[in-house]
Enzyme design. Structure first.
Site, PDB file in Angstrom:
ATOM      1  N   ASP A  95      -1.536  32.907  15.838  1.00  0.00           N
ATOM      2  CA  ASP A  95      -0.187  33.437  15.916  1.00  0.00           C
ATOM      3  C   ASP A  95      -0.258  34.953  15.728  1.00  0.00           C
ATOM      4  O   ASP A  95      -1.309  35.514  15.448  1.00  0.00           O
ATOM      5  CB  ASP A  95       0.729  32.787  14.879  1.00  0.00           C
ATOM      6  CG  ASP A  95       0.318  33.076  13.445  1.00  0.00           C
ATOM      7  OD1 ASP A  95      -0.542  33.946  13.232  1.00  0.00           O
ATOM      8  OD2 ASP A  95       0.853  32.430  12.544  1.00  0.00           O
ATOM      9  N   SER A  96       0.874  35.624  15.895  1.00  0.00           N
ATOM     10  CA  SER A  96       0.878  37.086  15.839  1.00  0.00           C
ATOM     11  C   SER A  96       1.094  37.619  14.436  1.00  0.00           C
ATOM     12  O   SER A  96       0.959  38.822  14.203  1.00  0.00           O
ATOM     13  CB  SER A  96       1.986  37.631  16.740  1.00  0.00           C
ATOM     14  OG  SER A  96       3.260  37.267  16.213  1.00  0.00           O
ATOM     15  N   GLY A  97       1.458  36.745  13.506  1.00  0.00           N
ATOM     16  CA  GLY A  97       1.849  37.186  12.178  1.00  0.00           C
ATOM     17  C   GLY A  97       3.343  37.392  12.054  1.00  0.00           C
ATOM     18  O   GLY A  97       3.846  37.730  10.981  1.00  0.00           O
ATOM     19  N   GLY A  98       4.098  37.180  13.156  1.00  0.00           N
ATOM     20  CA  GLY A  98       5.534  37.400  13.137  1.00  0.00           C
ATOM     21  C   GLY A  98       6.263  36.534  12.128  1.00  0.00           C
ATOM     22  O   GLY A  98       7.189  36.993  11.449  1.00  0.00           O
ATOM     23  N   ASP A 120       6.626  38.917  17.842  1.00  0.00           N
ATOM     24  CA  ASP A 120       8.061  38.706  17.973  1.00  0.00           C
ATOM     25  C   ASP A 120       8.718  38.823  16.609  1.00  0.00           C
ATOM     26  O   ASP A 120       8.040  38.876  15.590  1.00  0.00           O
ATOM     27  CB  ASP A 120       8.356  37.331  18.574  1.00  0.00           C
ATOM     28  CG  ASP A 120       7.932  36.193  17.648  1.00  0.00           C
ATOM     29  OD1 ASP A 120       6.993  36.387  16.844  1.00  0.00           O
ATOM     30  OD2 ASP A 120       8.533  35.111  17.717  1.00  0.00           O
ATOM     31  N   GLN A 132      12.709  33.280  21.856  1.00  0.00           N
ATOM     32  CA  GLN A 132      13.566  33.305  20.670  1.00  0.00           C
ATOM     33  C   GLN A 132      15.017  33.073  21.104  1.00  0.00           C
ATOM     34  O   GLN A 132      15.254  32.390  22.079  1.00  0.00           O
ATOM     35  CB  GLN A 132      13.374  34.620  19.912  1.00  0.00           C
ATOM     36  CG  GLN A 132      12.021  34.748  19.210  1.00  0.00           C
ATOM     37  CD  GLN A 132      11.899  33.844  17.986  1.00  0.00           C
ATOM     38  OE1 GLN A 132      12.868  33.249  17.507  1.00  0.00           O
ATOM     39  NE2 GLN A 132      10.683  33.727  17.465  1.00  0.00           N
ATOM     40  N   GLY A 181      11.201  30.306  16.410  1.00  0.00           N
ATOM     41  CA  GLY A 181      12.485  30.446  15.751  1.00  0.00           C
ATOM     42  C   GLY A 181      13.238  29.148  15.584  1.00  0.00           C
ATOM     43  O   GLY A 181      14.469  29.156  15.449  1.00  0.00           O
ATOM     44  N   ASP A 197       2.031  22.712  16.012  1.00  0.00           N
ATOM     45  CA  ASP A 197       1.262  22.996  14.807  1.00  0.00           C
ATOM     46  C   ASP A 197       2.204  22.911  13.633  1.00  0.00           C
ATOM     47  O   ASP A 197       3.417  23.087  13.775  1.00  0.00           O
ATOM     48  CB  ASP A 197       0.637  24.397  14.853  1.00  0.00           C
ATOM     49  CG  ASP A 197       1.661  25.470  14.495  1.00  0.00           C
ATOM     50  OD1 ASP A 197       1.609  25.992  13.365  1.00  0.00           O
ATOM     51  OD2 ASP A 197       2.541  25.770  15.336  1.00  0.00           O
ATOM     52  N   HIS A 205      -6.611  12.360   6.145  1.00  0.00           N
ATOM     53  CA  HIS A 205      -5.837  11.225   6.646  1.00  0.00           C
ATOM     54  C   HIS A 205      -4.631  11.695   7.444  1.00  0.00           C
ATOM     55  O   HIS A 205      -4.377  11.218   8.559  1.00  0.00           O
ATOM     56  CB  HIS A 205      -5.351  10.339   5.497  1.00  0.00           C
ATOM     57  CG  HIS A 205      -4.227   9.431   5.922  1.00  0.00           C
ATOM     58  ND1 HIS A 205      -4.441   8.213   6.502  1.00  0.00           N
ATOM     59  CD2 HIS A 205      -2.875   9.614   5.895  1.00  0.00           C
ATOM     60  CE1 HIS A 205      -3.271   7.666   6.819  1.00  0.00           C
ATOM     61  NE2 HIS A 205      -2.312   8.503   6.451  1.00  0.00           N
TER      62      HIS A 205
END
Length: 376
Positions: free
Chosen positions: A92-95, A146, A194, A221, A271, A340
């Protein structure tokens, strides 16, 4: 990266597909275990491959940028070599992490200035240096920078936030096209749709993002404070806009029933930290429902964790044993529960794919959701 649509369920928008990367294939629908700092907490890589069946895992740009840092990752030859994982990785971008740092960040058109949660040092992410950062990390799939708009934001905030994300995406795309991968294999990136909970903004965001989508696109979002039904409504709004030849990734979602409902609306990739985070706290997801392994009711239950499950751990440890480990405070409890739960999530998407191919996904899904969401 290439995405190929393989099959479509006749009763809904559910579908199966194949993603090809330089680090291997990914069969969709797929769930991607979250490896925030270069590790899926408490699970060996061999078990992620052999017992869980993970075809791709995630890394987190914000956390990896702060620790171990870009210099270390570059000297190591990228995240794949650093952590010893030879299958695909998505970063991910860290947004979203920036979104979470409400008190210690400032967002402008230029980018986002934030303080490290580790030592308070100040940093800035711009679309341009975010591309550079993810080039150094070396993920197969990169995410555009974003702003993650809160689920309860008013329209004025959502409008400004979307305009910011659109501007950042255009700059991100330009930088991505100006740079090359560093480690001898290809990288792609997904733009992020978004628009908060406003259908017209979501459609506008999707139409704009598609100008920059090569093989896939993400929906961000959602699951950030809005009701679950509103999340599904936003998916129903966006999906008709996205062409069928793009892989569709719903970020940060969610429960097993969320996965199935989203698959029925055309989502391919997921995810979430829930399988491992909840597992470490004693919650097990099974085909019969959800179990709290600290409950006394499991004390003398020597049956398998999930008799219908496919995980290695399901058939080697009993409910009574796992409860004992949690009550005793043993680290092994969280490891068993995490593996599990990840295996279960992968089993959910695999079975979903099998029923899509068989053409009976809709009826199977309705029955499965009723069982998956009940508390045992």
């Amino acid at each position: 990266m290439k995405f190929k649509l393989l099959s479509q369920d006749p009763g809904c928008a559910a579908r199966t597909g194949l993603i090809e990367t330089d680090h291997g294939q990914i069969h969709t629908p797929i769930f991607m275990p979250v490896g925030t700092v270069g590790s899926v907490k408490g699970v060996y890589h061999r078990d992620l491959k052999d017992d869980v069946g993970a075809e791709i895992i995630l890394g987190n740009t914000y956390h990896l940028y702060l620790r171990p840092g870009l210099d270390t990752l570059k000297r190591a030859g990228g995240l794949h070599r650093f952590e010893g994982w030879d299958r695909p990785i998505l970063t991910d971008s860290g947004g979203f992490q920036i979104f979470s740092l409400t008190q210690i960040r400032k967002i402008t058109e230029e980018g986002c200035t934030f303080q490290s949660h580790i030592d308070g040092s100040r940093h800035c992410f711009t679309p341009e240096n975010n591309v550079d950062t993810q080039r150094v990390i070396g993920a197969d799939i990169m995410m555009a920078l974003d702003e993650c708009c809160p689920g309860d934001a008013d329209r004025s905030y959502a409008r400004k936030s979307l305009d910011l994300t659109k501007g950042w995406l255009e700059r991100y795309w330009k930088r991505f096209r100006q740079t090359e991968p560093l480690y001898g294999y290809s990288q792609t990136f997904f733009p992020i749709i978004q628009g908060c909970t406003y259908p017209d903004l979501r459609i506008e965001a999707a139409e704009h993002a598609l100008n920059y989508a090569e093989s896939g696109i993400a929906i961000g979002g959602l699951a950030v404070g809005e009701p679950t039904e509103v999340m599904y409504e936003m998916l129903e709004t966006v999906m008709p806009v996205v062409p069928g030849d793009k892989a569709r990734y719903l970020m940060g979602v969610g429960t097993p029933e969320n996965l199935l409902e989203a698959i029925s609306r055309g989502v391919d990739m997921f995810d979430c930290v829930m399988p491992t985070r909840n597992g470490r706290n004693g919650m097990l997801f099974t085909w019969e429902g959800i179990m709290n392994m600290r409950n006394a009711k499991w004390q003398d239950d020597f049956s398998e964790l999930d008799p219908s499950g496919t995980s290695f751990v399901d058939h080697h440890y009993s409910k009574a044993y796992l409860r004992h480990l949690f009550i005793a405070g043993e680290m092994f409890a969280g490891m068993i529960a995490s593996e599990h739960n990840l295996a279960f999530y992968l089993d959910v998407v695999r079975q979903a794919g099998a029923h899509i191919e068989a053409g009976d996904f809709s009826s199977w899904k309705e029955a499965a959701v009723k069982k998956l969401s009940r508390r045992l």
